[in-house]
Design an enzyme around this catalytic site. Structure first.
Site, mmCIF file in Angstrom:
data_model
loop_
_atom_site.group_PDB
_atom_site.id
_atom_site.type_symbol
_atom_site.label_atom_id
_atom_site.label_comp_id
_atom_site.label_asym_id
_atom_site.label_seq_id
_atom_site.Cartn_x
_atom_site.Cartn_y
_atom_site.Cartn_z
ATOM 1 N N SER A 80 0.874 -1.177 0.000
ATOM 2 C CA SER A 80 0.000 0.000 0.000
ATOM 3 C C SER A 80 0.902 1.214 0.000
ATOM 4 O O SER A 80 1.652 1.413 0.970
ATOM 5 C CB SER A 80 -0.903 0.016 1.234
ATOM 6 O OG SER A 80 -1.482 1.300 1.383
ATOM 7 N N GLU A 204 -8.339 7.048 -13.659
ATOM 8 C CA GLU A 204 -7.860 7.994 -12.643
ATOM 9 C C GLU A 204 -7.229 9.262 -13.228
ATOM 10 O O GLU A 204 -7.455 10.356 -12.725
ATOM 11 C CB GLU A 204 -6.861 7.309 -11.700
ATOM 12 C CG GLU A 204 -7.527 6.251 -10.826
ATOM 13 C CD GLU A 204 -6.581 5.668 -9.789
ATOM 14 O OE1 GLU A 204 -6.044 6.408 -8.962
ATOM 15 O OE2 GLU A 204 -6.373 4.436 -9.821
ATOM 16 N N HIS A 220 -15.744 -15.804 -26.369
ATOM 17 C CA HIS A 220 -16.911 -16.598 -25.990
ATOM 18 C C HIS A 220 -18.045 -15.719 -25.469
ATOM 19 O O HIS A 220 -19.023 -16.243 -24.944
ATOM 20 C CB HIS A 220 -16.506 -17.649 -24.954
ATOM 21 C CG HIS A 220 -15.428 -18.563 -25.473
ATOM 22 N ND1 HIS A 220 -15.710 -19.710 -26.194
ATOM 23 C CD2 HIS A 220 -14.080 -18.462 -25.439
ATOM 24 C CE1 HIS A 220 -14.562 -20.289 -26.546
ATOM 25 N NE2 HIS A 220 -13.568 -19.552 -26.103
ATOM 26 N N LYS A 313 -12.740 7.294 0.854
ATOM 27 C CA LYS A 313 -11.856 6.920 1.961
ATOM 28 C C LYS A 313 -12.230 7.717 3.229
ATOM 29 O O LYS A 313 -12.252 7.194 4.335
ATOM 30 C CB LYS A 313 -10.392 7.148 1.596
ATOM 31 C CG LYS A 313 -9.858 6.112 0.605
ATOM 32 C CD LYS A 313 -8.379 6.269 0.308
ATOM 33 C CE LYS A 313 -7.906 5.221 -0.703
ATOM 34 N NZ LYS A 313 -6.517 5.323 -1.093
HETATM 35 C C1 F6R Z 1 -4.145 6.962 -6.298
HETATM 36 C C2 F6R Z 1 -4.289 5.600 -6.728
HETATM 37 C C3 F6R Z 1 -5.252 4.714 -6.005
HETATM 38 C C4 F6R Z 1 -4.595 4.110 -4.767
HETATM 39 C C5 F6R Z 1 -5.563 3.212 -4.016
HETATM 40 C C6 F6R Z 1 -4.922 2.489 -2.842
HETATM 41 O O1 F6R Z 1 -3.019 7.513 -6.974
HETATM 42 O O2 F6R Z 1 -3.633 5.224 -7.634
HETATM 43 O O3 F6R Z 1 -5.668 3.729 -6.910
HETATM 44 O O4 F6R Z 1 -3.465 3.370 -5.152
HETATM 45 O O5 F6R Z 1 -6.636 3.966 -3.538
HETATM 46 O O6 F6R Z 1 -4.179 3.344 -2.046
HETATM 47 P P1 F6R Z 1 -2.693 2.936 -1.646
HETATM 48 O O7 F6R Z 1 -1.948 2.741 -2.909
HETATM 49 O O8 F6R Z 1 -2.163 4.078 -0.843
HETATM 50 O O9 F6R Z 1 -2.824 1.690 -0.828
#
Ligand code: F6R
Length: 319
Positions: A80, A204, A220, A313
């Site tokens: 992450s 994005e 298919h 989020k």
């Molecule tokens: C934002 C992005 C999102 C994040 C995702 C997960 O630039 O690309 O797709 O990657 O919301 O967050 P992280 O990567 O911080 O775990």
């Protein structure tokens, strides 16, 4: 840093490091991560499979972990970029509960704290990027863990650098072809991770819906959808492939192109350029990154902000 500078830094993000992980100890490898961090697992899985690795590799997106993960012979890699994504934290917690072997990758955040508290290996990547623009940093950590040779990574990096102008130009041309249409990307097993990256980068960066389907499965079902002239006229098609795809898949790529042409559609046909599968994967990904960047400009969007992801989020953090 501007999005353009972040994109430009992609080749230099690829850095080989020596690691001493013994992969023969593991029966399975589960890559966990979401969005820009999740794609890293898909690319690593494709690369592992292509090099003939016989360890079961899975990319897991979502909460918890699949049932097979139980015990230290199962390796779970939690990635992450922010270190604060709740699904990835949930993967980490589940892996600890199940006594799996865990490795974490982040630029900091809760994941780093939890890893350190639990004595788990944490690999830190530089902060200051949007997650999806830090792909090279996260991917090189994982590939190095999985035993990529220094030469292979260096060659892929060099390939991106020497092809820089060509990649950017292709990205710009493709953006012009996608502009005003819903991008539909047709991929092959060896390019599926690239197609997914193209889709998510168009989502994005360009703030645009995009979809993909993969051969041979799409022969298919998906192809029947092409019968609808009213809908297909709203779409722009990309067909991507790798020269090392299964010979019947390559035959199917040709059939797909013929099918589209017979319908009066001229698809963008693209394969990665490079000496190794990894080099070609990264080439193709980078073309898509630039295409999504230029497409954002055409629609008048800033590539970087992802307000709706931030809002979701924020809402979830309320409980
Ligand atoms: C934002 C992005 C999102 C994040 C995702 C997960 O630039 O690309 O797709 O990657 O919301 O967050 P992280 O990567 O911080 O775990």
């Amino acid at each position: 840093m501007s999005p353009e500078e972040m994109l430009k830094s992609f080749p230099d993000q690829l850095q080989w490091e020596k690691t001493d992980i013994d992969r023969s100890l593991y029966r399975t490898i589960t890559f966990c991560g979401m969005g820009g961090s999740g794609i890293v697992g898909d690319i690593a899985k494709s690369w592992l499979e292509h090099r003939g690795c016989n360890v079961v590799a899975m990319s897991h997106r979502g909460y918890g972990l699949p049932n097979y993960v139980k015990g230290e012979e199962h390796l779970v890699i939690c990635t992450s970029y922010s270190g604060n994504t709740e699904e990835t934290i949930s993967n980490f917690e589940a892996a600890m509960e199940r006594d799996a072997t865990v490795i974490c990758i982040s630029s900091g955040g809760k994941l780093e704290e939890l890893a350190k508290k639990s004595g788990v290996l944490h690999l830190k990547v530089p902060s200051g990027f949007a997650p999806r623009y830090a792909l090279g940093y996260m991917l090189s950590k994982i590939l190095t863990l999985l035993g990529v040779e220094k030469d292979e990574l260096e060659d892929a990096k060099e390939n991106l650098k020497t092809s820089y102008d060509e990649i950017k130009k292709k990205g710009e041309e493709i953006a012009s072809k996608l502009y005003g249409y819903i991008p539909i990307i047709y991929a092959t097993p060896l390019t599926e991770a690239c197609a997914f990256r193209w889709k998510t980068q168009i989502n994005e960066n360009s703030k645009t819906q995009a979809y993909f389907a993969t051969l041979p499965e799409m022969h298919h079902n998906e192809v029947v959808g092409l019968d609808n002239a009213e809908i297909r006229s709203k779409c722009a098609f990309v067909v991507m492939f790798d020269p090392k795809d299964h010979e019947r898949v390559r035959r199917r790529v040709d059939i797909t192109i013929r099918l589209l042409k017979d319908l009066g559609i001229v698809p963008v046909v693209i394969g990665g350029d490079g000496n190794s599968y990894l080099a070609r994967l990264l080439y193709l990904i980078h073309v898509g990154d630039w295409a999504s960047y230029y497409l954002a400009g055409k629609y008048g969007f800033e590539p970087l902000p992802v307000k709706v992801i931030d809002w979701i989020k924020e809402e979830l953090s309320k409980g």
